[in-house]
Design an enzyme around this catalytic site. Structure first.
Site, mmCIF file in Angstrom:
data_model
loop_
_atom_site.group_PDB
_atom_site.id
_atom_site.type_symbol
_atom_site.label_atom_id
_atom_site.label_comp_id
_atom_site.label_asym_id
_atom_site.label_seq_id
_atom_site.Cartn_x
_atom_site.Cartn_y
_atom_site.Cartn_z
ATOM 1 N N CYS A 1 -31.350 24.540 -32.612
ATOM 2 C CA CYS A 1 -31.348 23.111 -32.949
ATOM 3 C C CYS A 1 -31.254 22.249 -31.684
ATOM 4 C CB CYS A 1 -30.190 22.785 -33.894
ATOM 5 S SG CYS A 1 -30.176 21.035 -34.336
ATOM 6 N N GLY B 1 -42.521 25.121 -41.698
ATOM 7 C CA GLY B 1 -41.643 23.973 -41.914
ATOM 8 C C GLY B 1 -42.443 22.745 -42.312
ATOM 9 N N ARG B 2 -42.873 21.970 -41.308
ATOM 10 C CA ARG B 2 -43.501 20.669 -41.594
ATOM 11 C C ARG B 2 -44.771 20.779 -42.421
ATOM 12 N NH1 ARG B 2 -43.874 19.002 -35.674
ATOM 13 N NH2 ARG B 2 -44.142 21.267 -35.642
ATOM 14 N N MET C 1 -34.701 23.207 -43.026
ATOM 15 C CA MET C 1 -34.905 21.838 -42.544
ATOM 16 C C MET C 1 -33.781 20.968 -43.087
ATOM 17 S SD MET C 1 -39.045 21.217 -42.628
ATOM 18 C CE MET C 1 -39.435 22.123 -44.111
ATOM 19 N N ALA C 2 -32.945 20.506 -42.149
ATOM 20 C CA ALA C 2 -31.796 19.681 -42.525
ATOM 21 C C ALA C 2 -32.281 18.419 -43.218
ATOM 22 C CB ALA C 2 -30.994 19.329 -41.275
ATOM 23 N N GLY D 1 -43.923 27.662 -35.887
ATOM 24 C CA GLY D 1 -44.423 26.503 -35.141
ATOM 25 C C GLY D 1 -45.863 26.198 -35.465
ATOM 26 N N GLN E 1 -28.516 29.520 -43.591
ATOM 27 C CA GLN E 1 -28.495 29.354 -42.137
ATOM 28 C C GLN E 1 -27.180 28.703 -41.706
ATOM 29 O OE1 GLN E 1 -30.462 26.380 -39.597
ATOM 30 N NE2 GLN E 1 -31.559 28.074 -38.650
HETATM 31 C C1 LIG Z 1 -36.693 17.455 -40.686
HETATM 32 C C2 LIG Z 1 -36.463 18.772 -39.996
HETATM 33 C C3 LIG Z 1 -35.235 19.382 -40.094
HETATM 34 C C4 LIG Z 1 -35.012 20.618 -39.453
HETATM 35 N N1 LIG Z 1 -33.806 21.240 -39.619
HETATM 36 C C5 LIG Z 1 -33.622 22.484 -39.109
HETATM 37 C C6 LIG Z 1 -32.439 23.227 -39.390
HETATM 38 O O1 LIG Z 1 -31.549 22.785 -40.120
HETATM 39 N N2 LIG Z 1 -32.329 24.464 -38.823
HETATM 40 C C7 LIG Z 1 -33.309 25.000 -38.028
HETATM 41 O O2 LIG Z 1 -33.156 26.126 -37.541
HETATM 42 N N3 LIG Z 1 -34.434 24.327 -37.773
HETATM 43 C C8 LIG Z 1 -34.625 23.108 -38.309
HETATM 44 N N4 LIG Z 1 -35.810 22.465 -38.108
HETATM 45 C C9 LIG Z 1 -36.887 23.149 -37.384
HETATM 46 C C10 LIG Z 1 -37.794 23.928 -38.337
HETATM 47 O O3 LIG Z 1 -37.089 24.937 -39.014
HETATM 48 C C11 LIG Z 1 -38.962 24.576 -37.571
HETATM 49 O O4 LIG Z 1 -38.436 25.460 -36.616
HETATM 50 C C12 LIG Z 1 -39.824 23.534 -36.850
HETATM 51 O O5 LIG Z 1 -40.101 22.435 -37.679
HETATM 52 C C13 LIG Z 1 -41.149 24.156 -36.359
HETATM 53 O O6 LIG Z 1 -41.881 24.686 -37.428
HETATM 54 P P1 LIG Z 1 -43.108 23.875 -38.109
HETATM 55 O O7 LIG Z 1 -44.076 23.557 -37.014
HETATM 56 O O8 LIG Z 1 -43.651 24.819 -39.137
HETATM 57 O O9 LIG Z 1 -42.518 22.633 -38.696
HETATM 58 C C14 LIG Z 1 -36.040 21.220 -38.711
HETATM 59 C C15 LIG Z 1 -37.283 20.586 -38.626
HETATM 60 C C16 LIG Z 1 -37.510 19.388 -39.260
HETATM 61 C C17 LIG Z 1 -38.871 18.753 -39.160
#
Ligand SMILES: Cc1cc2nc3c(=O)[nH]c(=O)nc-3n(C[C@H](O)[C@H](O)[C@H](O)COP(=O)(O)O)c2cc1C
Length: 329
Positions: free
Chosen positions: A100, A221-222, A17-18, A199, A70
């Site tokens: 992304c 992630g979230r 997560m960036a 997800g 990554q």
């Molecule tokens: C703040 C934020 C930054 C993210 N940055 C990246 C990233 O740098 N690379 C990436 O592949 N996905 C990025 N994602 C996506 C997450 O890795 C993930 O695929 C997405 O949030 C869905 O998963 P979740 O429902 O568990 O959050 C980001 C998501 C969020 C919320």
């Protein structure tokens, strides 16, 4: 499944997560049981041209079990160089970002835009595979211009990806709606390589739904924002050495993590960052994390607002300590 150098039955992975998965957050998530952690996305071109920013994003700690870097870009030669970059030497494997949805990334033909250009995506995967003996995985979405996730997943496999991580939303969906677990099950059923599902996993119920797709592991992630202990909760494990957080009582009688341990986690996260980053920069950066940690705490609007605007780290900690109901040592 095999992830980096290890065979792990259903790994739990902290998502890239960036602006979020800094070294401190990856460290505390690992402490609570994340089997692997992924850095923020790192520009292959930037790390070659001006490595300073990448250097900060690639800091790691001993606590991280499997470290995944990554990388993103649209130029196979820069991605190939990235996996050989000395900055990334300490990482156990690489993941290529092909999911992304950010407009500035898409505009450059990177991230999810690569889902519209299978020949180039394939070239990038094989260039990386040919340049390293470590594993290379690909993270992608349901699609950009079309929902071509299955064709794309097959291309990843044919191009040599060791496994894929699938966030089952289209670019247009962003983070809205629900991830399509049927699509995840389809990809899992059709591929020979391992598939990590991603997800909307935030609790036991969503984890069970994700497991039912047949995936080999899960990425979160979230669900981990302000809650890096989610890995312990979901894995139902409580066998941790509290000394790392400087507190002995991590779990209560109901096996729930204590407020004492939560606050100790915030302190540890911050301590790791304070040792490595400029205090002024950190005051701004850390605010979002502190607000996430404070999300479910009983706080008046005025105090929450104070936390949102406070530019003194010790004061912010004090606010959180009170909200967690933790007494001074
Ligand atoms: C703040 C934020 C930054 C993210 N940055 C990246 C990233 O740098 N690379 C990436 O592949 N996905 C990025 N994602 C996506 C997450 O890795 C993930 O695929 C997405 O949030 C869905 O998963 P979740 O429902 O568990 O959050 C980001 C998501 C969020 C919320």
């Amino acid at each position: 499944m095999k992830i980096a150098s290890k065979e792990i039955d259903f790994p739990f992975v902290l998502a890239p997560m960036a602006g979020v998965t800094d070294v401190g957050f990856r460290c505390v998530a690992s402490f609570f049981g994340a089997d692997a952690t992924v850095t923020e996305m790192l520009s292959a071109r930037a790390m070659s041209v001006n490595p300073t920013k990448t250097a900060y994003m690639t800091l790691t700690t001993e606590q991280e079990k499997l470290k995944i870097a990554q990388i993103f870009g649209h130029e196979p030669e820069f991605l190939q160089k990235a996996v050989q970059n000395p900055l990334l030497e300490k990482f156990d494997m690489f993941d290529i970002n092909m999911g992304c949805p950010a407009p500035k990334i898409i505009k450059n033909g990177e991230g999810a835009a690569l889902m519209d250009n299978l020949p180039l995506a394939s070239k990038i995967i094989s260039a990386c595979k040919n340049a390293t003996t470590k594993q290379v995985s690909v993270k992608f979405r349901k699609g950009h211009k079309t929902e071509n996730f299955l064709e794309f997943a097959r291309m990843c496999e044919e191009s040599g990806a060791d496994f894929v991580t699938f966030h089952a939303r289209t670019v247009a969906e962003g983070y809205s709606g629900k991830a399509d677990y049927d699509a995840i099950a389809t990809v899992k059923a059709k591929l020979d390589i391992a598939v990590i599902g991603n997800g909307d996993v935030v609790d036991e119920k969503s984890l069970n739904l994700m497991r039912a797709t047949g995936v080999d592991g899960v990425m979160i992630g979230r669900g981990s924002l302000g809650r890096p202990w989610i890995f312990a909760e979901l894995q139902k494990s409580n066998n941790f050495d509290g000394a790392f957080l400087g507190t002995s009582k991590l779990f209560d009688e109901q096996n729930k993590i204590t407020n004492l341990a939560k606050f100790a986690t915030v302190k540890k996260h911050l301590e790791i960052l304070r040792e490595r980053f400029d205090e002024k920069w950190l005051e701004n950066y850390i605010r979002k994390h502190l607000l996430w940690y404070a999300k479910d705490l009983p706080m008046t609007a005025a105090i929450r607002n104070k936390l949102a605007t406070c530019d003194n780290l010790d004061e912010s900690l004090q606010i959180l300590q009170e909200a967690f109901g933790v007494e001074n040592e």
